[in-house]
Every structure is written in structure tokens, then in C-alpha cells.
Design a protein around this motif. Structure first.
Motif, PDB file in Angstrom:
ATOM      1  N   ALA A 131      58.541  74.441  61.311  1.00  0.00           N
ATOM      2  CA  ALA A 131      58.348  75.878  61.544  1.00  0.00           C
ATOM      3  C   ALA A 131      57.755  76.117  62.924  1.00  0.00           C
ATOM      4  O   ALA A 131      58.195  77.003  63.664  1.00  0.00           O
ATOM      5  CB  ALA A 131      57.436  76.468  60.474  1.00  0.00           C
ATOM      6  N   LEU A 143      57.673  85.120  60.015  1.00  0.00           N
ATOM      7  CA  LEU A 143      58.096  84.430  58.800  1.00  0.00           C
ATOM      8  C   LEU A 143      58.202  82.913  58.930  1.00  0.00           C
ATOM      9  O   LEU A 143      58.139  82.206  57.922  1.00  0.00           O
ATOM     10  CB  LEU A 143      59.445  84.979  58.322  1.00  0.00           C
ATOM     11  N   SER A 144      58.367  82.392  60.160  1.00  0.00           N
ATOM     12  CA  SER A 144      58.550  80.942  60.337  1.00  0.00           C
ATOM     13  C   SER A 144      57.426  80.118  59.703  1.00  0.00           C
ATOM     14  O   SER A 144      57.700  79.167  58.954  1.00  0.00           O
ATOM     15  CB  SER A 144      58.704  80.600  61.821  1.00  0.00           C
ATOM     16  N   VAL A 172      57.748  80.291  55.867  1.00  0.00           N
ATOM     17  CA  VAL A 172      58.859  79.459  55.382  1.00  0.00           C
ATOM     18  C   VAL A 172      58.456  77.986  55.418  1.00  0.00           C
ATOM     19  O   VAL A 172      58.707  77.227  54.478  1.00  0.00           O
ATOM     20  CB  VAL A 172      60.132  79.701  56.224  1.00  0.00           C
ATOM     21  N   LEU A 210      58.406  75.635  52.079  1.00  0.00           N
ATOM     22  CA  LEU A 210      59.553  74.724  51.995  1.00  0.00           C
ATOM     23  C   LEU A 210      59.329  73.505  51.094  1.00  0.00           C
ATOM     24  O   LEU A 210      60.236  73.139  50.328  1.00  0.00           O
ATOM     25  CB  LEU A 210      59.969  74.278  53.403  1.00  0.00           C
ATOM     26  N   ALA A 234      65.256  73.602  49.690  1.00  0.00           N
ATOM     27  CA  ALA A 234      65.639  74.072  51.031  1.00  0.00           C
ATOM     28  C   ALA A 234      67.022  74.722  51.028  1.00  0.00           C
ATOM     29  O   ALA A 234      67.310  75.607  51.839  1.00  0.00           O
ATOM     30  CB  ALA A 234      65.611  72.908  52.021  1.00  0.00           C
ATOM     31  N   VAL A 281      66.758  78.427  50.422  1.00  0.00           N
ATOM     32  CA  VAL A 281      66.233  79.137  51.607  1.00  0.00           C
ATOM     33  C   VAL A 281      67.353  79.337  52.626  1.00  0.00           C
ATOM     34  O   VAL A 281      67.547  80.432  53.167  1.00  0.00           O
ATOM     35  CB  VAL A 281      65.065  78.357  52.254  1.00  0.00           C
ATOM     36  N   THR A 314      69.811  81.967  51.454  1.00  0.00           N
ATOM     37  CA  THR A 314      69.266  83.313  51.689  1.00  0.00           C
ATOM     38  C   THR A 314      69.463  83.729  53.146  1.00  0.00           C
ATOM     39  O   THR A 314      69.833  84.869  53.440  1.00  0.00           O
ATOM     40  CB  THR A 314      67.759  83.360  51.330  1.00  0.00           C
ATOM     41  N   ALA A 315      69.234  82.775  54.053  1.00  0.00           N
ATOM     42  CA  ALA A 315      69.423  83.054  55.488  1.00  0.00           C
ATOM     43  C   ALA A 315      70.862  83.469  55.780  1.00  0.00           C
ATOM     44  O   ALA A 315      71.119  84.444  56.490  1.00  0.00           O
ATOM     45  CB  ALA A 315      69.051  81.829  56.311  1.00  0.00           C
ATOM     46  N   ALA A 357      64.364  82.839  60.798  1.00  0.00           N
ATOM     47  CA  ALA A 357      63.227  82.061  60.298  1.00  0.00           C
ATOM     48  C   ALA A 357      63.642  81.144  59.154  1.00  0.00           C
ATOM     49  O   ALA A 357      63.061  80.072  58.962  1.00  0.00           O
ATOM     50  CB  ALA A 357      62.122  83.001  59.838  1.00  0.00           C
ATOM     51  N   MET A 358      64.651  81.557  58.391  1.00  0.00           N
ATOM     52  CA  MET A 358      65.087  80.778  57.219  1.00  0.00           C
ATOM     53  C   MET A 358      66.335  79.945  57.511  1.00  0.00           C
ATOM     54  O   MET A 358      66.943  79.392  56.601  1.00  0.00           O
ATOM     55  CB  MET A 358      65.354  81.724  56.044  1.00  0.00           C
ATOM     56  N   PRO A 414      64.961  75.101  57.233  1.00  0.00           N
ATOM     57  CA  PRO A 414      65.475  74.368  56.063  1.00  0.00           C
ATOM     58  C   PRO A 414      66.678  73.490  56.375  1.00  0.00           C
ATOM     59  O   PRO A 414      66.801  72.385  55.828  1.00  0.00           O
ATOM     60  CB  PRO A 414      65.842  75.475  55.071  1.00  0.00           C
TER      61      PRO A 414
END
Length: 517
Positions: free
Chosen positions: A146, A325-326, A329, A333, A338, A341, A344-345, A380-381, A385
Motif C-alpha cells: 500500500a 484508501l491505499s 486496503v 488485505l 485479494a 478486492v 471490486t476495483a 487503491a484496490m 491486491p
């Protein structure tokens, strides 16, 4: 300097961990910043050195080609010289190359200095990942990634803004001189903390054939991507030659490296599902993201009438959610899968592009900025991951090679995405303009009325036609841009399949990304 086996390294703590993280992140920041900071300064550089802007673009191209060739060599160079030695050498040589760039009296010397700068910058990003992961316990590898990801997210945004500000208020050499204090501090801090954590070195024979083939196909492909649009792609003999050389050298490179005992690039990494699936997902997604990063500001400036500064303001908010958010996350994690995540990104990226697909030529700044702000959450996501998935299960001595090869593929797809997107935008604009032109002429009462209205305001018929043609061009380029945004949204949804090709890491959610298990 004593060489410590990577597996025996204990995580850092306290001040040493903080300073180490800052030093590694600053080196990455300097590197990524320099790949984009020169873009907006090309007019100033070209004017000062007495060359055309087209010749000036070689300042960008030369860096990109040299960098693309050197990144995949990281694994081999690390085994030969050691992680710490190679990383610090890269930083110091980068500082030296930056000095040479700033002092360059001619475009030829500046390009040569940029080639050196790009070449020595190659190992910096993958090695920063490897050293950072060795500094944190496996359970906190997500947090390490991150911190690393935040610098790679902020630098491309700051580059054009900082480059424009320096060029406007000082002189262009300062875009290179700012690397000197950053690089010297990063090298000193890295040496202070990591000199006793050197990796084992091996006196491996040099894979000369593999190296020559790598330089040939990567150099040819990068030049083809950079010059394709300018030379009208495959209507140019030069592009056909470059494409042929790239294709033949690439095929021979793959065959040679698979059979070579000490390959210059370890292609066996692709045998792992996590590595191959993760690399495909992150690389194609990065190409789509990077392509839009070029198209959106270009459309705003050339068609909608935005200044460079206004276009920069539209793009800048992507960093807000990304930075906030990094760390969150990174902390979450190890506790979650992962793959969810990253999925979602990609869903958020898809939503962002579908929102942009609704843009019109009358779009206001707020409507432009909302998808950009939301995109920050996806950023961020995205990196953290997927990098965790790619590096999961790799032994410590394989981390530099895996990080180098994955970054190389990602960077190449960034270049491919830019070239393909800009070419498709031009082609779609021509198509939409031709379709709109079918509605012009005396047979169309609305068109005739529009011409008569403009002529009633004192315009000649020719001037009225020119105004309408300009309006059609803006409309056509807008439709072309929204076509690309729509296509990108669909492709992000398709890429989710590659995320789920990978296996969940043994240490939940990618905690073993450090490879320290």
C-alpha cells in the motif's frame, strides 16, 4: 558487505522501518515522476534547443525504450550484483543521468542522457518492491504494498502539473535537477538501513543471445508504438520493418529463453497460475487505464476548449481516494481474499468508464470530475491486491525477477494502450464525422436553416460551412471518445475472469506476498 540469505532476513521495526519505507518510496516516486514530467515541457525544451516539437518527443521516447529494455533484466542483474548494490547503483546513476539531462547543450546529448536515465531506472521499481516486502512481516505485506502503491499513484498525477509549473516559472533543466536531492537522500538512507541485508550473488554466465534478442524486439516494438500514429502505422515502410523485426525477434527470444540454462528473463514464472493470471489482469487493465489517461485530457484540450491547467484539474482528483484508501486496503488485505478486492476495483473501473460514456460536448466540470474521484477508489484496490497475487508463493530469491517481469509487461501494455486508444480515437472520429456529413447539403432543411442563420449574422456561406464543420468535428470526436469509454467498461468486466484464474494465497488474502513463508 556481507550477503544475507533472503529467507533469513528479519523484518525491520521502529525508525529503521519508517526511514527505509520513505527512502524506497522516494526512489520510486522520482523514477515514475520522471517518466511523465517531461511530457508538458517538450515545447520549452524544443524551443530552447532549436528543434521541432516532433524531434523533441524523442526526449520521452528514448527514456521509454531504454526503460522497457532494462526492467525485465532486473532478476538476472540482482542475482549477479545483489539487490541492495543494484538498487543504490540505480539511484546514483539516475541522479548522474539527471544532471547530464539538465546540462545538455543539444538535443542529441539530451537524448543520450535520457537513454542512460531510462536504462538505469529499470531495476528501481521491482527492487523497491522486493526490499520493501523483506522489511515487513508476512502478515503486513499488504500494508507494505500500500505504501509502495501510493507513490506510484501520486507521481503520474504530479508529473505533468509539476513539469508545467517548473517550465512556466523556471527553466526546463530544473525538471531534471529536482531529482538530485531526492536521489542522494534515498541512496544514503537505503545504504544506511539495507547494507547488511544484501541478497546472495551468483556468478552467472551472460545470456548474450537472449540479451540481444530482448533489445531487438522490445526496442523495435517500443519505437513502433511511439512513432506509429505519426507515420500512419502500416502505411509506412518504417513501421512495417519495425513490426517485422519485433515479431521475429520476439519468437526467437521465447524459444531461446525457454531452452537456455541461465536465461536473461525467467519465463518459467508464467507457469504459475497466480503469476500469469495476475500479470494479464494488471497489464491489460493498466493499458486501458493509461490509454484513457491520454484520451480524456486530449479531448478536453483539443475539442472542448480546456486549457492544460483546467484539464489537469479534472484529472488530479483521482489521487484523493487513492491516497486515503491505499493504507486501509493494505491493512485489510491479509484478512480478506485479494481476488475479491481486485474484482471490486474492476467493477468500479467499469462503472467509471460507463459514466464517461455518457459525456457530451456540453459536459460541465463537475460531471467530468465525479468519475475521476470515484476512479481513485478503484486505483487503491487495483495495484495492491494484484501485486500481492502476482508475488504470492514466490520464493524470496525469485521476488526481484517476478516483480521485474510483471512490471515490464505492465509498462509495455501501458504503451500499447496509449497507441491503440489514440489510433482508435482518430479512426472513430473520422467514421462519425463521415456519418454526420451525410446529413449536410441542400436536401436537409435543418442544415440549410443553420447555414442561413449564420449567413444572416454576416458570415459568408464558406464561413458558415466551416463553423458547422467544426461543430461536427467536436461532435464526432466526442462520440469517438465515448465509444472507447464504453469499450473499456466492457473489457474491465471481462478481465475479472483472469483474476479468478488465480488461487487464493495460503496465508489468507495474500499475506504471503513477500514470499517469506
Amino acid at each position: 558487505m556481507s550477503a544475507t540469505p533472503a529467507a533469513a532476513l528479519t523484518p525491520l521495526n521502529g525508525t529503521r522501518l519508517v526511514v527505509g519505507t520513505v527512502a524506497l518510496s522516494l526512489a520510486v516516486f522520482m523514477n515514475v515522476l520522471d517518466s511523465s514530467i517531461a511530457n508538458v515541457s517538450i515545447p520549452a525544451i524544443s524551443g530552447d534547443l532549436g528543434v521541432s516539437p516532433q524531434q523533441g518527443t524523442w526526449v520521452i521516447t528514448s527514456f521509454a525504450v531504454a526503460n522497457a529494455i532494462s526492467v525485465p533484466l532486473t532478476g538476472w542483474l540482482t542475482q549477479r550484483f545483489g539487490q541492495v548494490r543494484l538498487f543504490i547503483s540505480s539511484i546514483l546513476l539516475f541522479v548522474l543521468a539527471s544532471c547530464l539531462c539538465g546540462l545538455a547543450p543539444s538535443i542529441e546529448i539530451l537524448i543520450a542522457a535520457r537513454v542512460l536515465q531510462g536504462a538505469v531506472a529499470g531495476p528501481m521499481i521491482p527492487l523497491s518492491q522486493a526490499l520493501l516486502l523483506s522489511s515487513y512481516p508476512p502478515a503486513k505485506s499488504g500494508m507494505a504494498l500500500a505504501f509502495w502503491g501510493m507513490t506510484t499513484l501520486v507521481a503520474p498525477i504530479m508529473g505533468p502539473l509539476l513539469g508545467g509549473w517548473i517550465s512556466d516559472n523556471y527553466t526546463w533543466p530544473w525538471i531534471f535537477y529536482i531529482n538530485i536531492p531526492i536521489g542522494i537522500f534515498a541512496a544514503w538512507a537505503t545504504w544506511s538501513i539495507y547494507r547488511e541485508r544484501e541478497s546472495k550473488t551468483y556468478k552467472l554466465p551472460i545470456d548474450k543471445v537472449g540479451l540481444v534478442l530482448l533489445v531487438l524486439w522490445v526496442g523495435s516494438l517500443q519505437l513502433m508504438l511511439d512513432k506509429g500514429k505519426e507515420l500512419d502505422w502500416f502505411h509506412s515502410g518504417e513501421i512495417i520493418i519495425l513490426a517485422s523485426v519485433a515479431a521475429v525477434a520476439f519468437i526467437y527470444f521465447i524459444i531461446w529463453e525457454i531452452g537456455e540454462e541461465h536465461p536473461v528473463v525467467d519465463l518459467s514464472l508464467f507457469q504459475g497460475r497466480n503469476f500469469s493470471g495476475g500479470v494479464i489482469a494488471i497489464s491489460v487493465a493498466y493499458g486501458l487505464f493509461f490509454g484513457s489517461l491520454v484520451i480524456l485530457p486530449l479531448w478536453l484540450q483539443t475539442q472542448i476548449g480546456y486549457t492544460a491547467t483546467e484539464a489537469g484539474k479534472v484529472m488530479a482528483p483521482v489521487g484523493i481516494f487513492a491516497i486515503i484508501l491505499s493504507p486501509i486496503v493494505g491493512k485489510l488485505l491479509p484478512k480478506i481474499d485479494a481476488r475479491w478486492v481486485a474484482t471490486t476495483a474492476f467493477l468500479i473501473f467499469s462503472l467509471v468508464f460507463f459514466m464517461r460514456a455518457e459525456f457530451t460536448q456540453d459536459v460541465d466540470m463537475m460531471t467530468l470530475m465525479i468519475p475521476t474521484v470515484i476512479q481513485g477508489a478503484a486505483m487503491a484496490m487495483f495495484f495492491i491486491p494484484l501485486t500481492s497475487i502476482i508475488l504470492s508463493g514466490q520464493s524470496p530469491d525469485k521476488i526481484p525477477a517476478a516483480a521485474g517481469l510483471s512490471n515490464f509487461v505492465r509498462i509495455m501494455f501501458g504503451g500499447i494502450g496509449t497507441s491503440v486508444m489514440s489510433t482508435m480515437w482518430d479512426n472513430r472520429t473520422i467514421l462519425h464525422h463521415a456519418q454526420l456529413a451525410e446529413y449536410t447539403g441542400a436536401h436537409n432543411s435543418a442544415f440549410t436553416q443553420a447555414v442561413n442563420t449564420l449567413m444572416a449574422r454576416g458570415m459568408s456561406e464558406q464561413a458558415a460551412w466551416a463553423v458547422i464543420d467544426r461543430q461536427m468535428t467536436v461532435q464526432a470526436s466526442t462520440l469517438a471518445a465515448t465509444d472507447l469509454f464504453w469499450m473499456s467498461g466492457i473489457m474491465f468486466l471481462c478481465l475479472i475472469g483472469f483474476i479468478w484464474i488465480t488461487k487464493r494465497s495460503k496465508a489468507s488474502g495474500g499475506a504471503d506476498a513477500a514470499g517469506a513463508h
